[in-house]
Write a protein that holds these residues in place. Structure first.
Motif, mmCIF file in Angstrom:
data_model
loop_
_atom_site.group_PDB
_atom_site.id
_atom_site.type_symbol
_atom_site.label_atom_id
_atom_site.label_comp_id
_atom_site.label_asym_id
_atom_site.label_seq_id
_atom_site.Cartn_x
_atom_site.Cartn_y
_atom_site.Cartn_z
ATOM 1 N N ALA A 93 0.832 -1.208 0.000
ATOM 2 C CA ALA A 93 0.000 0.000 0.000
ATOM 3 C C ALA A 93 0.860 1.247 0.000
ATOM 4 O O ALA A 93 0.547 2.236 -0.689
ATOM 5 C CB ALA A 93 -0.929 -0.004 1.212
ATOM 6 N N GLN A 98 -2.917 -1.331 -5.330
ATOM 7 C CA GLN A 98 -4.327 -1.170 -4.973
ATOM 8 C C GLN A 98 -5.086 -2.477 -4.810
ATOM 9 O O GLN A 98 -6.031 -2.555 -4.020
ATOM 10 C CB GLN A 98 -5.027 -0.311 -6.038
ATOM 11 C CG GLN A 98 -4.439 1.085 -6.178
ATOM 12 C CD GLN A 98 -4.992 1.832 -7.379
ATOM 13 O OE1 GLN A 98 -5.900 1.357 -8.058
ATOM 14 N NE2 GLN A 98 -4.425 2.997 -7.666
ATOM 15 N N LEU A 228 -6.874 -1.087 0.450
ATOM 16 C CA LEU A 228 -6.541 -2.147 -0.495
ATOM 17 C C LEU A 228 -7.769 -3.004 -0.767
ATOM 18 O O LEU A 228 -8.680 -3.089 0.062
ATOM 19 C CB LEU A 228 -5.431 -3.040 0.065
ATOM 20 C CG LEU A 228 -4.034 -2.453 0.188
ATOM 21 C CD1 LEU A 228 -3.122 -3.418 0.940
ATOM 22 C CD2 LEU A 228 -3.451 -2.142 -1.181
#
Length: 385
Positions: A93, A98, A228
């Motif tokens: 992250a 992502q 995430l």
């Protein structure tokens, strides 16, 4: 859609420049050199990211951050491996990743009996022949008590397959069934496979599902805090092999995973190839009913028969209705106001790539062909909506 291709890193015969020339905006990759269960350091992540960005592309999807066998079995170092997984999530992250793809398949990441199945025009595809695999299990691997997993018809078909194929053909099936993880050129040995299978002897599908849900309860809150998206990949193939349980094979399985830890971070990698091997999976219905939880797309096609065999077909020419699937995905993305990352999953080895050594299913030209077909289909449908 955000179009990508999978890249296995600097040792991949398909280069970043190849992928850029195919028209991709991004790359899907992983740090295959780091042992499963260890932390992915920021320095390694940044180094990989810099290589991709130097070619004018982005890296936003990891495929895969692997889950160790200890975590799947809840044995050995699984507590430490879960903590390492959380640290890797934080590091990814921090580097701008992502989406985190992963799977929960025990021992074998995927299974095929032929990695160079010749199609009528001469290109090569991946193929699973059930009788050949049963023959491998019963007569080559000689897994203890394997016969209990098959009926008389399956055993008879396996014996006939063995009798009607040469020693060289048998060796090919043996080697293909023992392939290691994607991104690796290694193969398991029979002793390694049998030892690994023994560690799952007392783990049922229900127990494995409990272990997955425990893992999710640990990591999903961390992923959510970091913004995430976790995307679990379906089983390949989506039914038990070598008596190993499979728990990510049906829409019911996918729904159970989503409901186990409700969170925007807990989601799916929607793979038309894996899910499409089962005729009881409603591919467009899954998008309509579970679409809000889909974070990553694998688009490929397979053609199956009534005997459990299937091969990788052209992207627009298999059992999956790719027109209906892409249309449903475009409607989903329009409603969600997002562009999901997608990659053409697998591809035929063809043309000049027939003379190259590449990872099975991941030669360049066949995937470029699939990407071009999917891109044209997407454009045509989007003009109609």
């Amino acid at each position: 859609m955000h179009e990508t291709m999978r890249w296995f890193g600097p040792h991949d015969a398909v280069t970043l420049r190849d992928i850029r020339q195919a028209g991709c905006a991004g790359v899907v990759t992983a740090l295959h050199h780091i042992p499963v269960g260890d932390v992915w350091p920021v320095a390694d992540i940044q180094q990989r990211k810099s290589l991709i960005e130097a070619e004018g592309m982005r890296w936003t999807v990891v495929e895969s951050l692997p889950v160790s066998e200890d975590i799947k079995r809840q044995s050995g170092h699984y507590h430490a491996h879960i903590e390492n997984y959380k640290t890797s999530l934080r590091n990814l992250a921090a580097c701008g990743i992502q989406v985190i793809t992963y799977n929960f398949m025990p021992v074998l990441d995927w299974v095929r009996t032929d990695i160079s199945y010749t199609l009528p025009a001469g290109s090569k595809a991946l193929y699973y022949q059930h009788a050949a695999f049963v023959a491998f299990d019963l007569f080559m691997l000689e897994r203890p008590d394997a016969a209990k997993d098959y009926d008389e018809q399956e055993i008879s078909a396996a014996q006939a397959w063995l009798e009607n194929h040469t020693e060289e053909e048998r060796k090919n099936v043996f080697h293909n069934a023992m392939l290691g993880l994607p991104g690796s050129t290694g193969r398991f040995t029979p002793d390694e496979i049998l030892a690994a299978l023994a560690t799952y002897k007392d783990i049922s599908a229900g127990k494995l599902r409990e272990h997955l849900f425990h893992f999710l309860r640990e990591v999903v809150p961390v992923a959510e805090e970091l913004s995430l998206k976790m995307a679990i990949h379906p089983d390949d193939p989506p039914y038990p092999v070598l008596s190993l349980p499979r728990i990510v094979s049906t829409e019911e399985d996918l729904r159970a995973i989503i409901n186990a830890v409700p969170s925007p971070a807990n989601g799916l990698c929607y793979c038309t190839g894996s899910l499409g091997v089962r005729p009881d999976n409603d591919l467009t219905g899954i998008i309509r009913r579970l679409g809000d939880h889909i974070h990553f797309l694998h688009l490929r096609n397979t053609r199956r028969d009534n005997f459990g065999n299937f091969f990788e077909a052209d992207h627009l020419d298999g059992d999956a209705d790719m027109f209906a699937i892409v249309r449903e995905l475009l409607l989903l993305m329009k409603r969600r106001n997002t562009a999901l990352p997608v990659r053409p999953d697998h591809g035929h080895q063809m043309l000049d790539d027939l003379h190259k050594t590449t990872y099975p299913g991941y030669s360049c030209i066949g995937r470029l062909k699939g990407l071009a077909e999917l891109r044209g289909l997407q454009l045509g449908i989007s003009r109609m909506l």
